[in-house]
Design a protein around this motif. Structure first.
Motif, PDB file in Angstrom:
ATOM      1  N   ALA A  54       0.830  -1.206   0.000  1.00 37.70           N
ATOM      2  CA  ALA A  54       0.000   0.000   0.000  1.00 37.70           C
ATOM      3  C   ALA A  54       0.864   1.256   0.000  1.00 37.70           C
ATOM      4  O   ALA A  54       0.562   2.239  -0.696  1.00 37.70           O
ATOM      5  CB  ALA A  54      -0.930  -0.003   1.216  1.00 37.70           C
ATOM      6  N   LEU A  55       1.965   1.227   0.777  1.00 37.81           N
ATOM      7  CA  LEU A  55       2.858   2.383   0.802  1.00 37.81           C
ATOM      8  C   LEU A  55       3.572   2.548  -0.537  1.00 37.81           C
ATOM      9  O   LEU A  55       3.763   3.672  -1.019  1.00 37.81           O
ATOM     10  CB  LEU A  55       3.875   2.223   1.926  1.00 37.81           C
ATOM     11  CG  LEU A  55       4.886   3.375   2.097  1.00 37.81           C
ATOM     12  CD1 LEU A  55       4.160   4.696   2.318  1.00 37.81           C
ATOM     13  CD2 LEU A  55       5.846   3.080   3.244  1.00 37.81           C
ATOM     14  N   ILE A  56       3.943   1.430  -1.158  1.00 43.29           N
ATOM     15  CA  ILE A  56       4.594   1.500  -2.468  1.00 43.29           C
ATOM     16  C   ILE A  56       3.652   2.118  -3.494  1.00 43.29           C
ATOM     17  O   ILE A  56       4.044   2.980  -4.294  1.00 43.29           O
ATOM     18  CB  ILE A  56       5.045   0.098  -2.916  1.00 43.29           C
ATOM     19  CG1 ILE A  56       6.171  -0.399  -2.017  1.00 43.29           C
ATOM     20  CG2 ILE A  56       5.497   0.111  -4.369  1.00 43.29           C
ATOM     21  CD1 ILE A  56       6.588  -1.821  -2.290  1.00 43.29           C
ATOM     22  N   ASN A  57       2.396   1.679  -3.473  1.00 46.10           N
ATOM     23  CA  ASN A  57       1.416   2.261  -4.397  1.00 46.10           C
ATOM     24  C   ASN A  57       1.240   3.752  -4.146  1.00 46.10           C
ATOM     25  O   ASN A  57       1.078   4.540  -5.086  1.00 46.10           O
ATOM     26  CB  ASN A  57       0.080   1.538  -4.269  1.00 46.10           C
ATOM     27  CG  ASN A  57       0.133   0.126  -4.821  1.00 46.10           C
ATOM     28  OD1 ASN A  57       1.033  -0.221  -5.596  1.00 46.10           O
ATOM     29  ND2 ASN A  57      -0.817  -0.706  -4.424  1.00 46.10           N
ATOM     30  N   PHE A  58       1.273   4.140  -2.874  1.00 46.66           N
ATOM     31  CA  PHE A  58       1.169   5.560  -2.538  1.00 46.66           C
ATOM     32  C   PHE A  58       2.355   6.335  -3.098  1.00 46.66           C
ATOM     33  O   PHE A  58       2.205   7.427  -3.650  1.00 46.66           O
ATOM     34  CB  PHE A  58       1.092   5.736  -1.016  1.00 46.66           C
ATOM     35  CG  PHE A  58       1.228   7.164  -0.562  1.00 46.66           C
ATOM     36  CD1 PHE A  58       0.172   8.064  -0.694  1.00 46.66           C
ATOM     37  CD2 PHE A  58       2.424   7.611  -0.007  1.00 46.66           C
ATOM     38  CE1 PHE A  58       0.309   9.379  -0.277  1.00 46.66           C
ATOM     39  CE2 PHE A  58       2.572   8.925   0.414  1.00 46.66           C
ATOM     40  CZ  PHE A  58       1.501   9.807   0.273  1.00 46.66           C
TER      41      PHE A  58
ATOM     42  N   THR B 280      13.895  11.111   0.782  1.00 53.79           N
ATOM     43  CA  THR B 280      14.821  10.350   1.622  1.00 53.79           C
ATOM     44  C   THR B 280      14.301   8.969   2.002  1.00 53.79           C
ATOM     45  O   THR B 280      15.023   8.206   2.647  1.00 53.79           O
ATOM     46  CB  THR B 280      15.116  11.134   2.909  1.00 53.79           C
ATOM     47  OG1 THR B 280      13.889  11.388   3.606  1.00 53.79           O
ATOM     48  CG2 THR B 280      15.797  12.452   2.584  1.00 53.79           C
ATOM     49  N   GLU B 281      13.076   8.654   1.629  1.00 55.82           N
ATOM     50  CA  GLU B 281      12.508   7.357   2.007  1.00 55.82           C
ATOM     51  C   GLU B 281      11.950   6.572   0.835  1.00 55.82           C
ATOM     52  O   GLU B 281      11.752   5.363   0.942  1.00 55.82           O
ATOM     53  CB  GLU B 281      11.386   7.570   3.040  1.00 55.82           C
ATOM     54  CG  GLU B 281      10.263   8.457   2.537  1.00 55.82           C
ATOM     55  CD  GLU B 281       9.253   8.799   3.622  1.00 55.82           C
ATOM     56  OE1 GLU B 281       8.121   9.171   3.279  1.00 55.82           O
ATOM     57  OE2 GLU B 281       9.624   8.674   4.806  1.00 55.82           O
ATOM     58  N   SER B 282      11.691   7.234  -0.289  1.00 56.72           N
ATOM     59  CA  SER B 282      11.078   6.572  -1.435  1.00 56.72           C
ATOM     60  C   SER B 282      12.023   6.599  -2.632  1.00 56.72           C
ATOM     61  O   SER B 282      12.415   7.678  -3.095  1.00 56.72           O
ATOM     62  CB  SER B 282       9.766   7.273  -1.811  1.00 56.72           C
ATOM     63  OG  SER B 282       9.352   6.912  -3.118  1.00 56.72           O
ATOM     64  N   PRO B 283      12.406   5.444  -3.162  1.00 53.78           N
ATOM     65  CA  PRO B 283      13.255   5.442  -4.363  1.00 53.78           C
ATOM     66  C   PRO B 283      12.542   6.017  -5.576  1.00 53.78           C
ATOM     67  O   PRO B 283      13.185   6.537  -6.483  1.00 53.78           O
ATOM     68  CB  PRO B 283      13.590   3.958  -4.558  1.00 53.78           C
ATOM     69  CG  PRO B 283      12.506   3.220  -3.852  1.00 53.78           C
ATOM     70  CD  PRO B 283      12.095   4.076  -2.698  1.00 53.78           C
ATOM     71  N   PHE B 284      11.202   5.936  -5.595  1.00 52.60           N
ATOM     72  CA  PHE B 284      10.451   6.514  -6.712  1.00 52.60           C
ATOM     73  C   PHE B 284      10.602   8.037  -6.724  1.00 52.60           C
ATOM     74  O   PHE B 284      10.832   8.640  -7.774  1.00 52.60           O
ATOM     75  CB  PHE B 284       8.971   6.132  -6.597  1.00 52.60           C
ATOM     76  CG  PHE B 284       8.728   4.659  -6.640  1.00 52.60           C
ATOM     77  CD1 PHE B 284       8.610   3.993  -7.852  1.00 52.60           C
ATOM     78  CD2 PHE B 284       8.637   3.908  -5.478  1.00 52.60           C
ATOM     79  CE1 PHE B 284       8.393   2.630  -7.904  1.00 52.60           C
ATOM     80  CE2 PHE B 284       8.427   2.542  -5.510  1.00 52.60           C
ATOM     81  CZ  PHE B 284       8.302   1.898  -6.724  1.00 52.60           C
TER      82      PHE B 284
ATOM     83  N   PRO C 184      -1.162   0.186  -9.527  1.00 56.71           N
ATOM     84  CA  PRO C 184      -0.142   1.149  -9.978  1.00 56.71           C
ATOM     85  C   PRO C 184       1.212   0.517 -10.221  1.00 56.71           C
ATOM     86  O   PRO C 184       1.925   0.895 -11.152  1.00 56.71           O
ATOM     87  CB  PRO C 184      -0.093   2.167  -8.828  1.00 56.71           C
ATOM     88  CG  PRO C 184      -1.404   2.052  -8.144  1.00 56.71           C
ATOM     89  CD  PRO C 184      -1.809   0.617  -8.270  1.00 56.71           C
ATOM     90  N   GLY C 185       1.581  -0.464  -9.364  1.00 57.74           N
ATOM     91  CA  GLY C 185       2.873  -1.107  -9.554  1.00 57.74           C
ATOM     92  C   GLY C 185       2.947  -1.897 -10.840  1.00 57.74           C
ATOM     93  O   GLY C 185       3.963  -1.893 -11.539  1.00 57.74           O
ATOM     94  N   GLU C 186       1.872  -2.599 -11.177  1.00 60.98           N
ATOM     95  CA  GLU C 186       1.858  -3.396 -12.397  1.00 60.98           C
ATOM     96  C   GLU C 186       1.955  -2.526 -13.643  1.00 60.98           C
ATOM     97  O   GLU C 186       2.723  -2.803 -14.562  1.00 60.98           O
ATOM     98  CB  GLU C 186       0.586  -4.243 -12.429  1.00 60.98           C
ATOM     99  CG  GLU C 186       0.513  -5.281 -11.317  1.00 60.98           C
ATOM    100  CD  GLU C 186      -0.840  -5.978 -11.270  1.00 60.98           C
ATOM    101  OE1 GLU C 186      -1.769  -5.470 -11.927  1.00 60.98           O
ATOM    102  OE2 GLU C 186      -0.954  -6.998 -10.600  1.00 60.98           O
ATOM    103  N   THR C 187       1.143  -1.471 -13.691  1.00 60.19           N
ATOM    104  CA  THR C 187       1.177  -0.595 -14.860  1.00 60.19           C
ATOM    105  C   THR C 187       2.497   0.157 -14.950  1.00 60.19           C
ATOM    106  O   THR C 187       2.968   0.461 -16.043  1.00 60.19           O
ATOM    107  CB  THR C 187       0.010   0.395 -14.812  1.00 60.19           C
ATOM    108  OG1 THR C 187       0.036   1.115 -13.568  1.00 60.19           O
ATOM    109  CG2 THR C 187      -1.321  -0.317 -14.934  1.00 60.19           C
ATOM    110  N   ALA C 188       3.097   0.467 -13.802  1.00 60.86           N
ATOM    111  CA  ALA C 188       4.390   1.144 -13.824  1.00 60.86           C
ATOM    112  C   ALA C 188       5.465   0.249 -14.434  1.00 60.86           C
ATOM    113  O   ALA C 188       6.324   0.714 -15.193  1.00 60.86           O
ATOM    114  CB  ALA C 188       4.790   1.572 -12.411  1.00 60.86           C
TER     115      ALA C 188
END
Length: 761
Positions: free
Chosen positions: A42-46, A75-79, A310-314
């Motif tokens: 959920a956090l990754i999708n966010f 500083t926390e999200s590679p995206f 979102p992760g799949e489409t990304a």
């Protein structure tokens, strides 16, 4: 060229660079940390959705908003780290300044390290949850980027996992960083940096290749070959993908014998992906789930987007974007460079690249807007190479307009889309409307609520404005508004330092066309001084600058020749208005119009005037004693230009006569050797305007072959001649013709693609 056009897209704020230089240590410590727990899905999708929101703000000219979005989670999200680095990357590609390049590389390396570390932690967590400690698992725990040799091992690793592919997300981010890092290293003046960049570029491409194979179940070359075969054998020349056909009809496509290209080509192999793992690929098996570009029922399109993860489409959009971008860039490189790249494992196919970029756009994933921008930038720049009526079918004007309209709705404030619309209007034959759109794109947005002390670059794109002014000037030039065009290019000279001398040269050519000859002579003489100043600063001259300098030097030499033979002219200045008219046998503006492929955009009135003057210059039997006779090179170009003008006016027979006469002058041409292969190309293009027959197609291909091999043959002949005498040889690079050689190669490739399209009909 392709990098030059992309480099004018945006500009990063000064405050962003300041932040980049002061927070690198924090980012690096985060990237190397292994103690923090892995984020939930959920956090990754966010993070993905927020990164998308930052990119949307960036493309909509809301630069301060985009900066805030990226900084909040950098500083926390590679995206966010990759998105933030991408803006710094664009700034470095725009400015070519060492400090900006260093800042961008620092951010890119930090984001790359963070993505790699997140990928390792994701795989480690997956193995722990399964209780797997086998030797194979330990060996495959290394990142893909650390070793791209054992593809069988990697395939076993990817196919063995049934959970969400969060590690592939990070591998994709890491590969994106490697691509940015490699391309930006080419800006550094160091052979070692070039070698590092080439190695990293190959490494990134191989990583994209493996991700692509994992996604589709096919190797890149196999996929491209099957795509070409499917187009020719099953779909036919008039195939329209179901997603676009349904848009035109306003209904969902039925399950008929006409199939979607993407559904046939990208159905994954069953042993690679499970139903639980990638729901998006179940959508790809059905044409109706992706939807058209501009569907009337917006609610249905929205529900589909929301139902996709979102992760799949990304992942889907990112992999297709990476391979598509690589392949498209390689297809535009000169043939000598392409041969070297082929030996290193790089391969290019323009239709294949266009197909993948369109698929990335259709997916509506994280890279969708980047794919749209790449497609539109590519398509609108085709006007530099090929006649609008000879554009290949791989990406049509209709598709370009549909994508642009979608982007305009999505980004209502983004001036980059107005710039692309202005260029597209010129390709559609609506040049005056395109000029008005470009004029609006280059205006600064007035915001009464904005603090006057605020950094103006937060709200403006200086390079984008400069590009809009550049395109507006060419549009005015094609319309015959020479005075306005001269003022536009002089304004561009003051606001942009990319090539001030060449901007000044174009403006002066417009002054010459406006018949202000004395002023034109004065302004032409300023160009060499501008170039000398650039040399003193240690900068390398661009091919178009060498071209302009050489023209002015020849005019001066002709003036001295006239003065030496006529005593009445010895008191004249070296180059005044009267003498300029005598020595400029080839109209300097007409030469620029041809080289920038603008003849097709001229009005019939201008074409008629050019025809009359060209015939008069070529066929005048008794020139005055003071009239400068055209040199063989000048005469060859006059014949070439007259042949092109006759073709535009519909007289194909006269066009062929003049073009063949130009080619026949090859033994006499010693300067501007690019004229002969361009005349060969124009003969091939003329055959495509005539009714299609196998004989004409074969003749066109033969002329293209001769055109493509001209420069290599000429260089070989000159080298052999130099061994028997002391005269020095001149390469295209020495004479400033390297750019024309590269453009000719792209023209030939596009025309061959058009011939393939015509053969399929």
């Amino acid at each position: 060229m392709f990098r030059q056009q992309l480099s004018h897209l945006t500009k990063l704020t000064t405050s962003t660079l300041k932040y980049a230089s002061t927070n690198t240590v924090t980012l690096l410590s985060m990237a190397t940390s292994t103690e923090d727990p892995m984020p939930s899905q959920a956090l990754i999708n966010f993070w993905i959705q927020e990164t998308q929101r930052g990119l949307d703000a960036f493309f909509d000219d809301q630069f301060e908003t985009a900066q805030i979005i990226f900084v909040q989670h950098v500083t926390e999200s590679p995206f966010h780290a990759v998105g933030y680095a991408m803006i710094a990357y664009v700034e470095a590609m725009l400015g070519f300044e060492p400090e900006k390049i260093a800042n961008a590389l620092q951010l890119i390396h930090t984001a790359e390290a963070m993505a790699r570390q997140f990928g390792k932690r994701a795989r480690r967590r997956s193995w722990k949850s399964k209780g797997s400690t086998t030797a194979d698992d330990q060996e495959s725990s290394n990142s893909i980027s650390e070793s791209c040799k054992d593809s069988a091992q990697k395939k076993r690793y990817f196919s063995s996992r049934n959970d969400q592919p969060i590690d592939i997300q990070y591998v994709l981010l890491e590969t994106n960083c490697m691509l940015m890092s490699a391309t930006i290293q080419f800006l550094r003046s160091s052979w070692i940096e070039y070698m590092k960049a080439a190695y990293k570029l190959r490494k990134a491409y191989k990583m994209y290749e493996h991700l692509f194979e994992t996604l589709t179940g096919q190797k890149v070359l196999e996929y491209a070959a099957n795509l070409k075969g499917l187009r020719q054998q099953k779909l036919g020349p008039n195939f329209v993908p179901a997603r676009r056909r349904s848009d035109a009809q306003g209904t969902e496509p039925a399950n008929t014998d006409t199939v979607s290209l993407s559904s046939v080509m990208t159905t994954p192999a069953p042993h690679l992906w499970t139903e639980k793992r990638f729901g998006v690929f179940r959508h790809r098996k059905s044409n109706t789930d992706l939807g058209p570009l501009n569907r009337k029922k917006k609610s249905e399109s929205s529900s589909r987007k929301q139902s996709s993860d979102p992760g799949e489409t990304a992942i889907e959009s990112g992999i297709f974007f990476g391979i598509g971008l690589f392949s498209l860039i390689f297809s535009l490189l000169p043939p000598k460079v392409n041969k070297i790249l082929n030996t290193l494992g790089f391969h290019s196919s323009r239709p294949f690249a266009i197909h993948l970029l369109q698929e990335s756009y259709y997916s509506q994933g994280l890279y969708s807007s980047l794919s749209a921008l790449t497609l539109l930038a590519y398509y609108t720049n085709l006007s530099l190479f090929i006649h609008p009526q000879l554009l290949p079918r791989s990406f049509s004007l209709e598709n370009a307009r549909i994508i642009l309209n979608e982007m305009k709705v999505r980004y209502t404030q983004g001036k980059i889309w107005k710039l692309l619309e202005g260029k597209l209007c010129k390709m559609e034959g609506r040049t005056r409307q395109g000029v008005e759109i470009l004029r609006d794109a280059r205006r600064r947005r007035q915001d009464p609520d904005m603090d006057s002390k605020h950094d103006p670059m937060v709200n403006e794109l200086a390079q984008l404005q400069a590009l809009a002014v550049y395109e507006m000037g060419w549009g005015q030039l094609f319309l015959g508004d020479y005075f306005q065009a001269a003022e536009t290019f002089l304004r561009l000279e003051r606001m942009n330092n990319w090539s001030r001398a060449f901007y000044h040269y174009i403006a002066t050519c417009c002054i010459f066309a406006d018949e202000a000859y004395d002023k034109a002579a004065t302004e032409f003489l300023k160009v060499p001084a501008l170039l000398d100043r650039k040399r003193q600063l240690g900068a390398r001259l661009l091919p178009n600058e060498i071209f302009a300098e050489r023209k002015i030097k020849r005019w001066k030499e002709k003036v001295r020749e006239l003065q030496s033979t006529d005593t009445n002219l010895q008191s004249c200045n070296s180059l005044d208005g009267q003498m300029l008219r005598e020595v400029a046998v080839v109209h300097p503006l007409w030469e620029l119009i041809y080289l920038w492929n603008g003849t097709s955009q001229l009005t019939d009135e201008i074409l008629g005037s050019m025809k009359t003057r060209l015939r008069s210059t070529l066929l005048c039997p008794t020139p005055s004693s003071q009239c400068v006779q055209p040199s063989p090179s000048e005469r060859a170009f006059l014949l070439l230009l007259l042949g092109v003008v006759e073709r535009e006016l519909g007289d194909f027979e006269a066009s062929a006569e003049f073009l063949l006469a130009s080619v026949a002058m090859e033994p006499q041409v010693e300067e501007d050797v690019w004229i002969i292969p361009y005349a060969m190309y124009e003969i091939a293009a003329l055959r495509c305007f005539e009714p299609f027959t196998p004989t004409r197609a074969k003749e066109a291909r033969e002329w293209i072959r001769r055109s493509e091999h001209f420069f290599s043959k000429r260089t070989t002949n000159e080298a052999s001649n130099s061994n028997s005498n002391s005269s020095s040889t001149h390469t295209p690079q020495d004479q400033g013709d390297a750019d024309w050689e590269s453009r000719l190669y792209v023209r030939c490739q596009l025309l061959l693609e058009k011939l393939d399209d015509m053969a399929d009909t």
